[in-house]
Enzyme design. Structure first.
Site, mmCIF file in Angstrom:
data_model
loop_
_atom_site.group_PDB
_atom_site.id
_atom_site.type_symbol
_atom_site.label_atom_id
_atom_site.label_comp_id
_atom_site.label_asym_id
_atom_site.label_seq_id
_atom_site.Cartn_x
_atom_site.Cartn_y
_atom_site.Cartn_z
ATOM 1 N N GLU A 87 0.824 -1.220 0.000
ATOM 2 C CA GLU A 87 0.000 0.000 0.000
ATOM 3 C C GLU A 87 0.858 1.271 0.000
ATOM 4 O O GLU A 87 0.604 2.221 0.741
ATOM 5 C CB GLU A 87 -0.974 -0.008 1.182
ATOM 6 C CG GLU A 87 -2.045 -1.081 1.039
ATOM 7 C CD GLU A 87 -3.209 -0.891 1.995
ATOM 8 O OE1 GLU A 87 -3.357 0.216 2.546
ATOM 9 O OE2 GLU A 87 -3.974 -1.849 2.177
ATOM 10 N N GLY A 88 1.870 1.285 -0.853
ATOM 11 C CA GLY A 88 2.764 2.429 -0.949
ATOM 12 C C GLY A 88 4.027 2.176 -0.149
ATOM 13 O O GLY A 88 4.009 2.235 1.076
#
Length: 821
Positions: free
Chosen positions: A499-500
């Site tokens: 997620e990043g």
């Protein structure tokens, strides 16, 4: 009055007006009154001062003149230095909204507003679910069986998750889901993950970024009515495929394609897409029945209109669709949640498979960004906070029962340092988790704060679990059913990556996005660059620009004055001895806002290439938010005095880091001279803050070493046990037994004049009973404590003939551990 006096009065007036952030008409009126007072007192008009005043006041207050002379020219300059914003960047900037992060960017945060937000609380129904089905699930979970023997959750656990609708926490009740709040969603994930990271990930993914959330926000009524009840009941297992071999952090560069065409579906020729994709790292893909896919849509034959490139689009595809391939599994660092690749070759899907149908063709990136801005603030922070709470409870107990040189290792100052970080960082992560979940439940969608939480809770996890492993030593290293820490340690890089990636999140997203989204005027100025109506653009730019100028001047003055006085006169809520933290975080907010404005003016669009500067500014904004969340948590919990050591330690460290990062920014400024000048404004008396003292660290560590309300409050919400047959319960049980036995041991040693050791324990206890130094019951307590301690520090012994992959083999506890059975 002399000229010097008038000069000093003028300076004082200007500083006062800037400090209170007075409007331009107030400035104009105040200086006109000053000139008039000078005239009345001296009897003659101060000609030079009057000319200067009129030369400045007239162009600034006559709007048509101001726009023609200043604003239109500055807008043209701004266009020349401002790089174009790509559509991908525009969508990311528009995702979610701002909340308290915007207040921190003002340089003048309204603490009363923050404290007025309701304290986040679970409803009775949500608490019952945490105490009931979630607790029961934790009792069912054997993480060694999951990660070492099965590489999967056992079938009864999968059934329990489905039957109790763990996969439908975010789905509203009208669709058969649980309809839980963000806080409840976070609390369930945190508790399950503290028992098993693999089980925690399995629970969190269907409730985070994926088909369920996308359908809720963008699905058609037909799609919602069909899929949401099936997802809630676990009849469908979802996954979402975004990342591929050539598109990770740069998700907008996905090479996967969909071509508009006609094809056959249910025996009819219909309009749809022919898809080709290659994705990897997709959680739940190996067991998924419903596959979400992001692809770039094209219409070369003009079947939908004149536009050939349609943009990123999202589809929801049953995995039994012809051409869909679910590859073999990935194995992410011994965390045995289901994860693997998926590919598709010439897969035809009808338009009804698009999430939101044809209306949302090309809107996929916006859909993803809006959902990610919320989901990223829940799941991974819950994972990190759960790891911190597990580390706090288990490591404190272990450091209490494990002795070296006849002393609990938690009493050694070197170990105290690690325990202090574990306790204080966990307190900080819990405060961020709760406050942000509360904001989400109020309807906020804070995209910048979600990046702050994702980064700092997963980095906090890395720090606290690393310290816990150091303190456990060999106990943490030796794998087996009794090791409650190693799988969490192995899972850290997973949470850091997903997620990043954290490097990207810190160096580009937090400040890069936050500077634009949270700044009260910058985004408004940027919006003027591309406006077609020039008159309207100049008018809007003029309002934003001159508000921005006043904002920057005000923050410069506030930073200087509060730096000079060390925040002494800043008005804050009355909160006893922690009031000083409100003042210091306010002071640092002004320093941050002014420094950021100067940097943005100097670098403009080049800032996004200055990733080290951006990362340091991101750290400042993050620690301002952390400090805010800790102060709110302390207030919400009724200001418990026993929590003060953790609050003091964490706030002092945050203030030290804020000042350190600002100092590094000034030292590495593109213009060294300007860097020194800005530093002089925001740090006029030099450095103000120090790291927490050793004494304070000792107080934090002591909280983890002894059962108390503060220790229970810190670790509330994760799996805990005092069952001596449970790995975590074993150290808790041993700590309780040892604390009960210690005064009896002291009496025994004093009465007999001997020092207890493992070698003489039984004989000494028998002698003490025989000589009436202790009773027979007290002797049994001492022996039971020693037995419990031996079981707590024991490590697992595995058969030497196990298979090389270490999967499918049996394991047994060490002799000392078996003795507790």
């Amino acid at each position: 009055m002399s000229g010097l006096v008038w000069f000093l009065v003028t300076i004082a007036l200007a500083l006062s007006l800037a400090y209170i952030r007075a409007s331009l008409p107030v400035w104009t009126g105040a200086f006109a009154a000053l000139i008039g007072a000078n005239w009345l007192i001296s009897g003659s008009l101060p000609l030079v001062a009057t000319i200067v005043f009129l030369a400045v006041a007239i162009p600034l207050n006559v709007l048509s003149l101001r726009r023609a002379v200043f604003s239109s020219r500055l807008l043209n300059w701004f266009r020349s230095v401002m790089p174009p914003i790509s559509q991908t960047e525009r969508v990311a900037l528009d995702a979610g909204n701002t909340w308290w992060d915007a207040d921190l960017f003002t340089g003048q945060p309204d603490w009363n507003k923050l404290l007025s937000y309701p304290s986040p609380q679970l409803t009775d129904e949500e608490q019952a679910f945490v105490d009931g089905p979630t607790e029961e699930l934790c009792k069912m979970i054997d993480d060694w069986q999951i990660t070492h023997e099965l590489n999967d959750l056992p079938a009864p656990v999968w059934d329990f998750l489905r039957d109790n609708r763990f996969f439908g926490m975010i789905i509203p009740k009208e669709y058969g889901g649980l309809g839980f709040s963000a806080l409840a969603h976070s609390s369930v994930v945190m508790k399950v993950a503290s028992r098993s990271p693999s089980a925690g990930v399995t629970v969190m993914v269907p409730n985070s970024l994926g088909p369920g959330e996308l359908l809720l926000h963008y699905g058609t009524d037909k799609q919602k009515d069909y899929y949401l009840p099936r997802l809630a009941k676990g009849e469908e297992i979802p996954c979402f495929a975004l990342t591929g071999p050539h598109a990770g952090s740069d998700a907008g560069a996905i090479p996967d394609t969909g071509i508009v065409c006609k094809g056959e579906h249910n025996g009819k020729e219909v309009l749809g897409f022919r898809l080709n994709w290659d994705k990897r790292y997709i959680t739940l893909a190996p067991v998924a029945t419903l596959l979400g896919v992001a692809f770039k849509a094209y219409d070369p034959d003009g079947l939908l209109g004149d536009k050939k490139s349609l943009g990123i689009t999202l589809a929801l595809i049953p995995t039994d669709t012809p051409g869909v391939e679910i590859g073999d599994r990935h194995f992410p660092l011994n965390a045995s949640f289901q994860n693997g690749p998926t590919r598709g070759k010439d897969v035809f899907i009808p338009m009804e498979y698009l999430i939101g149908d044809q209306e949302y063709i090309g809107e996929g990136w916006r859909m993803l960004m809006n959902c990610l801005s919320v989901g990223r603030a829940i799941s991974l922070p819950a994972l990190g906070t759960g790891a911190g709470k597990l580390s706090s409870r288990a490591t404190g107990a272990y450091a209490r029962v494990r002795k070296q040189f006849k002393t609990p290792i938690g009493k050694f100052e070197g170990v105290e340092e690690g325990l202090a970080r574990i306790g204080a960082y966990t307190y900080r992560m819990e405060a961020m988790r709760r406050m942000t979940a509360g904001a989400l439940d109020l309807g906020e969608k804070p995209s910048v704060l979600s990046a702050i939480l994702k980064y700092h809770c997963t980095e906090g996890m890395r720090q606290v679990v690393g310290d816990a492993m150091d303190i456990h030593g060999g106990k943490g290293v030796m794998m087996g059913p009794g090791n409650y820490l190693a799988r969490t340690y192995q899972s850290i890089p997973i949470s850091i990556t997903v997620e990043g990636a954290n490097i990207l999140t810190r160096s580009l997203m937090i400040f890069g996005q936050g500077a634009i989204r949270c700044h009260p005027y910058l985004l408004k100025e940027m919006e003027c660059v591309g406006m077609e109506d020039e008159e309207q653009a100049v008018r809007k730019f003029d309002r934003a620009l001159f508000s921005h100028v006043g904002f920057t001047i005000s923050n410069a003055v506030r930073a200087f004055v509060t730096g000079l006085t060390r925040g002494l006169f800043i008005r804050t809520p009355e909160a006893g001895e922690v009031s000083r933290y409100y003042r210091q975080f306010s002071r640092m907010s002004a320093a941050f806002a002014f420094s950021a404005d100067v940097t943005l003016l100097l670098l403009g669009g080049e800032l996004k290439r200055k990733e080290k500067l951006s990362a340091r500014f991101g750290d400042v904004l993050s620690h301002l938010y952390m400090g805010s969340s800790m102060l709110k948590q302390f207030e919400d919990q009724g200001r418990p005095a026993s929590d003060l050591p953790m609050l003091h330690w964490a706030c002092q460290e945050s203030l030290y880091i804020i000042e350190d990062r600002l100092n590094e920014i000034f030292r590495n400024f593109p213009s060294p001279l300007l860097g020194r000048l800005v530093k002089l404004v925001v740090m006029p008396t030099g450095r103000s803050f120090r790291r927490p003292s050793d004494r304070l660290g000792h107080e934090v560590a002591s909280l983890l070493l002894t059962p108390s309300a503060a220790r229970d409050r810190l670790t509330r919400g994760v799996w805990s046990s005092k069952d001596p047959e449970d790995p975590v319960g074993r150290v808790e049980y041993a700590m309780d037994r040892m604390i009960t036995a210690e005064p009896l041991e002291a009496r025994l040693q004093k009465g007999l004049g001997v020092r207890l050791s493992a070698a003489n324990l039984e004989d000494t206890v028998k002698r003490g009973v025989a000589e009436d130094v202790i009773s027979e019951q007290e002797g049994a307590i001492i022996l039971e404590a020693a037995k419990a301690m031996a079981a707590a520090i024991a490590v697992d012994e595995l058969p030497a003939e196990r298979e090389p992959e270490a999967h499918g083999s049996s394991a047994r506890q060490g002799e000392a551990a078996k003795a507790t059975g």
